[in-house]
Design an enzyme around this catalytic site. Structure first.
Site, PDB file in Angstrom:
ATOM      1  N   MET A 251      -9.237   7.700   9.999  1.00 18.65           N
ATOM      2  CA  MET A 251      -9.856   8.139   8.735  1.00 18.65           C
ATOM      3  C   MET A 251     -10.941   9.180   8.944  1.00 18.65           C
ATOM      4  SD  MET A 251     -10.222   4.561   6.658  1.00 18.65           S
ATOM      5  CE  MET A 251     -11.074   3.625   7.900  1.00 18.65           C
TER       6      MET A 251
ATOM      7  N   LYS B 290      -0.838   2.959  -6.102  1.00 17.64           N
ATOM      8  CA  LYS B 290      -0.780   3.821  -7.275  1.00 17.64           C
ATOM      9  C   LYS B 290      -0.413   2.997  -8.497  1.00 17.64           C
ATOM     10  CE  LYS B 290       2.722   6.408  -7.912  1.00 17.64           C
ATOM     11  NZ  LYS B 290       3.794   7.285  -7.520  1.00 17.64           N
TER      12      LYS B 290
ATOM     13  N   ASP C 176       0.833  -1.204   0.000  1.00 19.40           N
ATOM     14  CA  ASP C 176       0.000   0.000   0.000  1.00 19.40           C
ATOM     15  C   ASP C 176       0.863   1.247   0.000  1.00 19.40           C
ATOM     16  OD1 ASP C 176      -2.400  -1.229  -0.037  1.00 19.40           O
ATOM     17  OD2 ASP C 176      -2.761  -1.125   2.115  1.00 19.40           O
TER      18      ASP C 176
HETATM   19  N1  SAH Z   1      -4.766  -0.691   9.430  1.00 14.23           N
HETATM   20  C1  SAH Z   1      -4.365   0.648   9.800  1.00 14.23           C
HETATM   21  C2  SAH Z   1      -5.466   1.638   9.675  1.00 14.23           C
HETATM   22  C3  SAH Z   1      -5.968   1.798   8.287  1.00 14.23           C
HETATM   23  S1  SAH Z   1      -7.165   3.047   8.155  1.00 14.23           S
HETATM   24  C4  SAH Z   1      -3.811   0.641  11.225  1.00 14.23           C
HETATM   25  O1  SAH Z   1      -3.954  -0.359  11.951  1.00 14.23           O
HETATM   26  O2  SAH Z   1      -3.184   1.623  11.605  1.00 14.23           O
HETATM   27  C5  SAH Z   1      -6.153   4.386   7.648  1.00 14.23           C
HETATM   28  C6  SAH Z   1      -6.140   5.415   8.706  1.00 14.23           C
HETATM   29  O3  SAH Z   1      -5.233   5.053   9.727  1.00 14.23           O
HETATM   30  C7  SAH Z   1      -5.701   6.778   8.248  1.00 14.23           C
HETATM   31  O4  SAH Z   1      -6.736   7.511   7.635  1.00 14.23           O
HETATM   32  C8  SAH Z   1      -5.305   7.395   9.554  1.00 14.23           C
HETATM   33  O5  SAH Z   1      -6.427   7.777  10.286  1.00 14.23           O
HETATM   34  C9  SAH Z   1      -4.684   6.208  10.275  1.00 14.23           C
HETATM   35  N2  SAH Z   1      -3.229   6.166  10.096  1.00 14.23           N
HETATM   36  C10 SAH Z   1      -2.511   5.190   9.541  1.00 14.23           C
HETATM   37  N3  SAH Z   1      -1.197   5.467   9.609  1.00 14.23           N
HETATM   38  C11 SAH Z   1      -1.096   6.655  10.235  1.00 14.23           C
HETATM   39  C12 SAH Z   1      -0.010   7.485  10.621  1.00 14.23           C
HETATM   40  N4  SAH Z   1       1.253   7.127  10.388  1.00 14.23           N
HETATM   41  N5  SAH Z   1      -0.276   8.636  11.255  1.00 14.23           N
HETATM   42  C13 SAH Z   1      -1.529   9.016  11.514  1.00 14.23           C
HETATM   43  N6  SAH Z   1      -2.603   8.267  11.171  1.00 14.23           N
HETATM   44  C14 SAH Z   1      -2.389   7.108  10.549  1.00 14.23           C
END
Ligand code: SAH
Length: 547
Positions: A209, A59, A37
């Site tokens: 998100m 992408k 991803d």
């Molecule tokens: N599976 C992921 C979440 C996916 S949903 C997990 O466990 O972290 C994607 C969301 O995760 C983003 O929109 C944001 O809200 C959050 N996110 C993921 N990485 C992030 C980061 N490095 N900093 C801040 N928010 C993050």
């Protein structure tokens, strides 16, 4: 399960490569295909085997990301088309925390493809931790709740770089927050949020998100009775060099996002624990926090400096400028009938060990062909590498140099008190040196009757993969330890001194005068270490960013 490839759904963690699991790393090292991803850090991608097929589903070449349904199909296609292959599906954070890993797993089950899940550290708890906010704290919060703040429409637009429209497997009926959807997925998952329950909940609320909906979410929470003064923090790009924390209260959330231009990926955390972040924000105190540095040393040497720079808070992109290649053409020589001509195998590098064994296996042989032979190593690291292959070294010089090894073996061959092999004196002509093409003649001069096999060669790296070019383009500086590294770096990034399309950052840290001169030739602003040593260079980098 049929004889397909196997898919590993791997959580890459929130960004900092140091938070990636050991299990994930070992799978990446042997993966044949890596489907990743957009949010996966380039430093984690550099754990992948150089020969792995890298598929960026964040992408496509046309700059559109791949739809979830297509990703599911792609995983099945790779697994079915490559029996025995290891297919790594790398996802940000944890694959099962709003990561759609469950959907991919259901699709794999449908297709009869074997899979494993390797959890990752979710951003929901690690990003607050990097901002100094504990999600629970005695006396402040006894629970925490991780909530999705997206709605279907947002998934197609605002977070389009991350997630596509839902496409759940036909096997199960799924919906956000466990509500029944009966006729299918709800139009708007945000309207599925139980605001009265969330407003009443005394624990910490963590929204993933949710940025583009936060104005509405905060309004609804206040309407349902949550204290408008509840402390709230947005943490953007957490655990990466670009991490940023913006604090406000529930009632000012919407305006704060606009004023501070908070952008995805970011998490929103609300509750009393947010106040602790004002005291516990530990990360911003590290001297290299927020810096992305490209280290151009060869992989083995790079790890030392990379670890030191990471410990100071930097994100390090290891971009070696040379690579080694086993001289497979030599394998005919290693048709190891020849090995019976030698009593001593002498290794002068870990690369030599790896390449020798590659040739041995290619010749259809294994360590049994080494039975009864004496093994010599130039030093401790090579000795350890041999030990990992179940082989103890008989001879290791005290000073860990080629000269030391040559002298030790010469003494054993020629001194009266020297150890013997099979009762007879060790014969110099029965020593086999296993070396790279750049090894000098020091040992051969001391042991003129010995034989040298060049089992690997060292070459300048010819190209950079796309993901690495992107990482280099976004870096703050490059660290150079030799002139040739500068020259080759400019070549592989396709840059001339004043090129418009220059990928390289403007700033270079250099280990010494010659390296600096070459870097200046390419228009770098150069900062040189006091002494010609890695420690001095690291110190200089830390000082540069501390002022
Ligand atoms: N599976 C992921 C979440 C996916 S949903 C997990 O466990 O972290 C994607 C969301 O995760 C983003 O929109 C944001 O809200 C959050 N996110 C993921 N990485 C992030 C980061 N490095 N900093 C801040 N928010 C993050």
């Amino acid at each position: 399960m049929k004889n397909f490839g196997k898919v590993y759904l791997i959580g890459a963690g929130p960004g900092d490569p140091g938070l990636f699991t050991l299990k994930g790393k070992s799978i990446l090292e042997r993966a044949d295909v890596v489907v990743y991803d957009r949010l996966v850090s380039p430093a984690i991608l550099s754990f992948c085997n150089a020969s792995a097929e890298m598929v960026d589903v964040g992408k496509m070449p046309t700059h559109h990301k791949v739809k979830q349904s297509e990703i599911n199909k792609l995983l099945v296609k790779f697994a079915q088309g490559k029996p025995g292959a290891v297919i790594a599906r790398l996802k940000g954070g944890d694959p099962f925390v709003f990561g759609r890993g469950g959907e991919e797993a259901l699709e794999l089950i449908d297709a009869g493809v074997e899979f494993e899940v390797v959890p990752g550290i979710t951003s929901a708890i690690s990003v607050p931790a990097y901002a100094g906010i504990p999600v629970s704290h005695r006396g402040i919060a006894t629970s925490f709740h991780i909530v999705t703040g997206h709605e279907k429409q947002e998934m197609q637009t605002c977070h389009s770089e991350l997630y596509e429209t839902k496409n759940f497997s036909s096997q199960v009926e799924l919906c956000p927050l466990g509500r029944s959807t009966k006729g299918g997925v709800e139009e708007s998952s945000i309207s599925g949020l139980d605001f009265p329950a969330l407003a009443k909940c005394p624990g910490t609320l963590i929204f993933l998100m949710g940025i583009s909906n936060m104005e509405m979410i905060s309004r609804r929470l206040i309407e349902c009775g949550k204290d408008p003064k509840t402390p709230l923090a947005f943490i953007e790009k957490g655990t990466t060099p670009y991490q940023r924390t913006v604090m406000c209260t529930l009632e000012t959330a919407g305006e704060t996002i606009l004023r501070e231009n908070v952008t995805a990926p970011a998490i929103t955390i609300m509750g009393g624990v947010v106040e602790l972040g004002k005291i516990l924000a530990w990360r911003k105190n590290l001297p290299l926090s927020g810096k992305r540095l490209v280290v151009t040393r060869a992989a083995k040497q790079a790890s030392g400096i990379a670890a030191k720079l990471s410990a100071l808070g930097a994100e390090v992109i290891e971009t070696p400028m040379i690579e080694t290649r086993t001289l497979c053409e030599e394998s005919s020589k290693v048709v190891l009938a020849d090995l019976s001509n030698f009593d001593v195998l002498a290794f002068t590098s870990t690369n030599g060990v790896d390449s020798f064994f590659e040739l041995l296996f290619r010749a259809g042989l294994d360590i049994r062909s080494l039975a009864g032979k004496k093994i010599a190593s130039v030093g401790k690291i090579t000795e350890k590498k041999l030990l990992e292959r179940g082989i103890r070294c008989d001879y290791v010089p005290e000073d860990h140099t080629g000269e030391g090894l040559g002298k030790l073996l010469a003494a054993i061959c020629h001194s009266e008190q020297a150890p013997r092999v099979d009762g007879s004196r060790l014969d110099e002509s029965r020593i086999l040196l296993l070396q790279g093409n750049l090894a000098d003649d020091t040992i051969l001069k001391l042991l003129p009757k010995a034989t040298r096999w060049v089992v690997y060669e060292t070459l300048p790296v010819a190209t950079l993969p796309d993901w690495k070019r992107e990482a280099v383009a976004g870096a703050d500086a490059v660290v150079f330890a030799s002139s040739s590294a500068v020259e080759n770096f400019m070549k592989v990034t396709g840059c001339t001194a004043a090129s418009e399309s220059r990928v390289a950052p403007k700033l270079a840290f250099s280990i010494g005068r010659l390296t600096s001169a070459t870097a200046k030739k390419y228009d770098f602003e150069v900062v040189e270490s006091e002494e010609t040593s890695m420690d001095s260079l690291v110190k200089k980098i830390a000082e540069y960013y501390s002022v």
